[in-house]
Write a protein that holds these residues in place. Structure first.
Motif, PDB file in Angstrom:
ATOM      1  N   MET A  40     -49.508 -28.024  14.154  1.00 40.37           N
ATOM      2  CA  MET A  40     -48.927 -27.408  15.341  1.00 40.37           C
ATOM      3  C   MET A  40     -50.001 -26.691  16.145  1.00 40.37           C
ATOM      4  SD  MET A  40     -45.500 -25.193  15.402  1.00 40.37           S
ATOM      5  CE  MET A  40     -44.884 -24.452  16.902  1.00 40.37           C
ATOM      6  N   LEU A  99     -41.784 -23.034   9.066  1.00 42.10           N
ATOM      7  CA  LEU A  99     -42.443 -21.729   9.203  1.00 42.10           C
ATOM      8  C   LEU A  99     -41.473 -20.552   9.235  1.00 42.10           C
ATOM      9  CD1 LEU A  99     -45.377 -22.586  11.616  1.00 42.10           C
ATOM     10  CD2 LEU A  99     -45.535 -21.820   9.261  1.00 42.10           C
ATOM     11  N   ARG A 132     -44.910 -26.461   2.335  1.00 42.46           N
ATOM     12  CA  ARG A 132     -46.235 -25.903   2.624  1.00 42.46           C
ATOM     13  C   ARG A 132     -47.318 -26.965   2.462  1.00 42.46           C
ATOM     14  NH1 ARG A 132     -50.440 -24.622  -0.171  1.00 42.46           N
ATOM     15  NH2 ARG A 132     -49.470 -24.759  -2.210  1.00 42.46           N
ATOM     16  N   ALA A 152     -42.926 -17.503   4.198  1.00 45.93           N
ATOM     17  CA  ALA A 152     -43.166 -16.319   3.366  1.00 45.93           C
ATOM     18  C   ALA A 152     -41.844 -15.862   2.764  1.00 45.93           C
ATOM     19  CB  ALA A 152     -43.780 -15.204   4.194  1.00 45.93           C
ATOM     20  N   ARG A 153     -41.958 -15.384   1.523  1.00 45.36           N
ATOM     21  CA  ARG A 153     -40.753 -14.950   0.815  1.00 45.36           C
ATOM     22  C   ARG A 153     -39.969 -13.916   1.617  1.00 45.36           C
ATOM     23  NH1 ARG A 153     -39.982 -16.030  -4.511  1.00 45.36           N
ATOM     24  NH2 ARG A 153     -42.126 -16.765  -4.649  1.00 45.36           N
ATOM     25  N   MET A 182     -41.654 -27.271  11.077  1.00 43.80           N
ATOM     26  CA  MET A 182     -42.852 -26.934  10.310  1.00 43.80           C
ATOM     27  C   MET A 182     -42.537 -26.127   9.049  1.00 43.80           C
ATOM     28  SD  MET A 182     -45.674 -28.036  11.856  1.00 43.80           S
ATOM     29  CE  MET A 182     -46.981 -26.982  11.250  1.00 43.80           C
ATOM     30  N   GLN A 236     -39.543 -13.609   4.624  1.00 43.26           N
ATOM     31  CA  GLN A 236     -38.823 -14.106   5.804  1.00 43.26           C
ATOM     32  C   GLN A 236     -37.480 -14.723   5.428  1.00 43.26           C
ATOM     33  OE1 GLN A 236     -41.806 -17.057   6.829  1.00 43.26           O
ATOM     34  NE2 GLN A 236     -42.299 -15.923   8.689  1.00 43.26           N
ATOM     35  N   ARG A 240     -47.511 -29.099   5.407  1.00 43.54           N
ATOM     36  CA  ARG A 240     -47.917 -28.385   6.597  1.00 43.54           C
ATOM     37  C   ARG A 240     -49.432 -28.473   6.755  1.00 43.54           C
ATOM     38  NH1 ARG A 240     -44.277 -24.099   5.937  1.00 43.54           N
ATOM     39  NH2 ARG A 240     -45.801 -22.945   4.738  1.00 43.54           N
TER      40      ARG A 240
END
Ligand SMILES: Nc1ncnc2c1ncn2[C@@H]1O[C@H](COP(=O)(O)OP(=O)(O)OP(=O)(O)O)[C@@H](O)[C@H]1O
Ligand code: SF4
Ligand SMILES: [Mg+2]
Lengths: 336, 366
Positions: B120, B78, B111, B82-83, B76, B85, B114
């Motif tokens: 999900m 995921l 994104r 986010a930056r 995904m 992460q 997604r």
């Protein structure tokens, strides 16, 4: 929702009654504990050389010889319907809400406080807007990049903001921007309606100094809350939808992190509305806080009782607003 | 390339990896997801390969910590949504979805896929739904990310989806908040939200673990029905083999971030080729047997993902670790080898030996 609000409203009124009873009780007892007799108490309302007849008259008029419950009842009645006093031939009307007369100036307590309110309200409201916006924004940005240069700088400044006393930051602000570079000249409070520009100019320094202290707290609070909510499962869900990160952070993260901030904000604002004692002192603003300080220094019981009850009123009021806001923000609250 | 309506497929075809471009709808190759931490690098997924066609269901099984969720979050995108992460994870390998490679793709491109091409659903629907927004608002949001429609149209769509997943009075319940739903209804709402954009890939990460036993079967039935209806590819992640027994076309058994066995579900169930799968089957509750002699749990605890045991990661817990010669099990990592018909296993035991152990020692006890 309405039944929830009504329930909160009732409990707020009950709380206020309890607070007023306790406060009144304390102020009734205090002089007695200090060894003052009713005569001496009554004497404080009269000039230098009271005759026993005068004292007896005052005692009768103010009900100082009645039992405490009756006096409290009269006090409450005064607040809601006003009181007529008869001093010999002349009668005096203490208007609604009647908090009695000052020992020292013999002026009604409430109009005096009322005249100070705009200063305190302006100070608190302006500072609150500043600190909420700057504090929350700093906290969010810090939480988005924990450990980054911005985060570390912001949190260092925030630590300074939390630990430096108002006396220091206020005096520093005055020294720099009033005396060194007179950008904000010292002047008395100007009502907003009279001259909005002057109003703001007088208040900028106290606003900023006060906001610095609080926004530091709010930045730390927001940062901690955001770090917590951003690791929640529903944030992952929001990202799984394909939402842009900005929307994920604001609509899903901040929204959830806001509830504890609202709570703290209610308490802070409530306390501040009862008078920003130190700030008003430092910037010589004649607000409710300054009034309270004068009253305490002068041992002026009716005035002290008046501001104490006003402060309690603001705290209860703000908490009521917080409760309602809370329910608006978090649907689980109003249904449980 | 001249036809702009086919631009996504066109760009992928023109990509330099043309030779490597896979045939399958979802093709994961040598996927590695590592998390650098203070204690060392956590190798949550360490070289995973599988593929999945549209209309098919893949079951991924394995005990807690084997890397199932990390795998699905990787597909995904995921782990890097986010930056903040991105510095905390390193990913390598390839994830091809419908001809697009996602590991090397720009995170913002992933994104946009997604929620639209892949969606999900999560284990605990209560914590996966935002407590402050109504169920309808959350579904509407999911729809409007990818469709430029007004709120009213999106709301109609949300009601329609809630109806489709079996929420009674959907036009009323659409305004309820998650805490006003029962557990099963929450998961139905999650499914409605995931399917609102007709995704071609649906990943369900332990969709029934947090639910009552009675509701579990209903949710699984629902997923199966919806898959038939939408023809999407489905990945079901679980540590309960019973869940995938009826649902999955293919099965992938994970252990310590790697695949130890994979193949068509009926083959894996009828003739499993890995001692760890035997253990999983042994610990699977069955209704037709007595509780006491049926549960043969896998002894020992999951491997460390920082210091993975050398050789076969399963060797400290494997009853047959000493059978292969030359201490092979503890020194050489077994590769996935085909045992026939798309059925793969990673174990040093000779195939005849495995088949003998299964038929003589394991199967009779199940
Ligand atoms: N962001 C992360 N940073 C460090 N380690 C992680 C991170 N995410 C997952 N892990 C580790 O990766 C391993 C695999 O986790 P994963 O969630 O994929 O397990 P799982 O197979 O889904 O297990 P479960 O059945 O409990 O859901 C775990 O040991 C976990 O601690
Ligand atoms: S390789 Fe050895 S340790 Fe690993 S599963 Fe096979 S027999 Fe067991
Ligand atoms: Mg998991």
């Amino acid at each position: 929702m309405y039944s929830y609000i009504i329930r909160r409203l009732i409990s707020a009124v009950v709380l206020l009654l309890i607070v007023s009873a306790v406060t009144f009780g304390i102020f009734f007892l205090l002089p007695k504990l200090a060894g003052q007799t009713t005569d001496q108490l009554a004497q404080q309302y009269i000039g230098k050389a009271p005759t026993p007849a005068d004292i007896a008259a005052v005692k009768k008029n103010l009900g100082l010889d009645k039992p405490v419950f009756e006096q409290y009842w009269d006090f409450l009645k005064g607040i809601f319907v006003g009181v007529d006093y008869k001093f010999g031939p002349e009668a005096a009307k203490c208007h609604v809400p009647c908090f009695g007369y000052s020992f020292k100036t013999h002026i009604e307590v409430w109009p005096e406080i009322q005249s100070r309110l705009p200063v305190t309200l302006s100070l608190a409201a302006g500072a609150a807007v500043l600190w909420v916006v700057s504090g929350v924004a700093t906290g969010v940005l810090s939480a988005l990049r924990p450990g980054s240069v911005f985060d570390r700088m912001a949190m260092t400044v925030a630590l300074a903001g939390v630990s430096l006393p108002m006396f220091f930051t206020g005096a520093l602000a005055l020294a720099l921007f009033t005396y060194q570079w007179p950008i904000f000249e010292r002047s008395d409070y100007v009502p907003l309606m009279e001259d909005p520009f002057l109003w703001a100019r007088t208040l900028v320094l106290p606003w900023v100094t006060l906001a610095f202290l609080y926004s530091a707290l709010y930045a730390r609070l927001t940062r901690a809350g955001m770090l917590e909510t951003l690791s929640e499962d529903y944030i992952r869900t929001a990202r799984a939808k394909g939402l842009r990160e900005g929307k994920v952070v604001v609509r899903h993260g901040l929204r959830a992190a806001l509830t504890p901030i609202i709570t703290v904000f209610g308490m802070d604002l409530g306390l501040l509305l009862g008078g920003a004692l130190i700030t008003e002192q430092v910037f010589s603003l004649k607000g409710v806080g300054a009034f309270a300080v004068e009253a305490i220094n002068a041992n002026d019981l009716p005035n002290i009782l008046g501001v104490t009850l006003l402060a309690a009123f603001f705290i209860v009021l703000c908490n009521l607003v917080v409760d309602v806001l809370y329910a608006a923000v978090d649907p689980r609250v109003r249904l449980s | 390339m001249t036809d702009s309506s086919e631009d996504t497929k066109g760009t992928a075809a023109a990509a330099p990896e043309k030779a490597a471009q896979p045939a399958a709808f979802l093709d994961v190759r040598d996927l590695k997801v590592h998390f650098p931490t203070d204690d060392g690098v956590v190798k949550s997924v360490d070289g995973l390969t599988f593929s999945l066609e549209k209309g098919k269901t893949l079951g991924i099984v394995g005990e807690s910590g084997s890397g199932k969720s990390v795998t699905s979050l990787a597909v995904m995108g995921l782990h890097r949504a986010a930056r903040q992460q991105r510095s905390k994870v390193t990913m390598s390998g390839e994830i091809w979805l419908d001809g697009k490679e996602l590991v090397s793709a720009d995170p913002d491109e992933v994104r946009r896929l997604r929620g639209r091409e892949m969606a999900m659903i999560f284990q605990d629907p209560l914590s996966a739904l935002h407590p402050f927004y109504s169920v309808g608002t959350q579904i509407v949001e999911a729809y409007r990310v990818h469709h430029a429609v007004d709120k009213k149209t999106a709301r109609k769509r949300a009601v329609e989806m809630l109806d489709r997943v079996g929420i009674p009075q959907p036009d009323k319940r659409v305004d309820d908040h998650p805490h006003q739903f029962s557990g099963g209804m929450r998961q139905r709402a999650m499914i409605a939200m995931a399917l609102v954009n007709n995704p071609e890939l649906l990943i369900a990460d332990e969709p029934t673990t947090a639910l009552d036993v009675t509701v579990q079967a209903q949710i699984l039935d629902l997923i199966r029905d919806l898959q038939k209806e939408f023809g999407s590819a489905v990945i079901i992640i679980t540590h309960d083999l019973g869940v995938v027994a009826e649902l999955a076309d293919d099965l992938l058994v994970m252990y310590g971030g790697r695949c130890v066995e994979r193949g068509p579900a009926e083959k894996v169930f009828s003739a499993p080729q890995h001692p760890y799968t035997w253990g999983l089957l042994g610990s699977m509750p069955r209704i037709d047997r007595d509780q006491t002699d049926r549960l043969i749990p896998v002894k020992g605890s999951p491997p460390s993902l920082i210091n993975v045991p050398s050789g076969c990661a399963f060797n400290p817990r494997c009853p047959y670790a000493d059978v292969p010669e030359d201490n092979l099990t503890r020194t050489v990592r077994p590769e996935l080898r085909e045992v026939g018909g798309g059925h793969f296993s990673a174990c040093h035991l000779p195939q005849e030996e495995r088949e003998r152990i299964w038929t003589e020692e394991i199967a009779p006890k199940l």
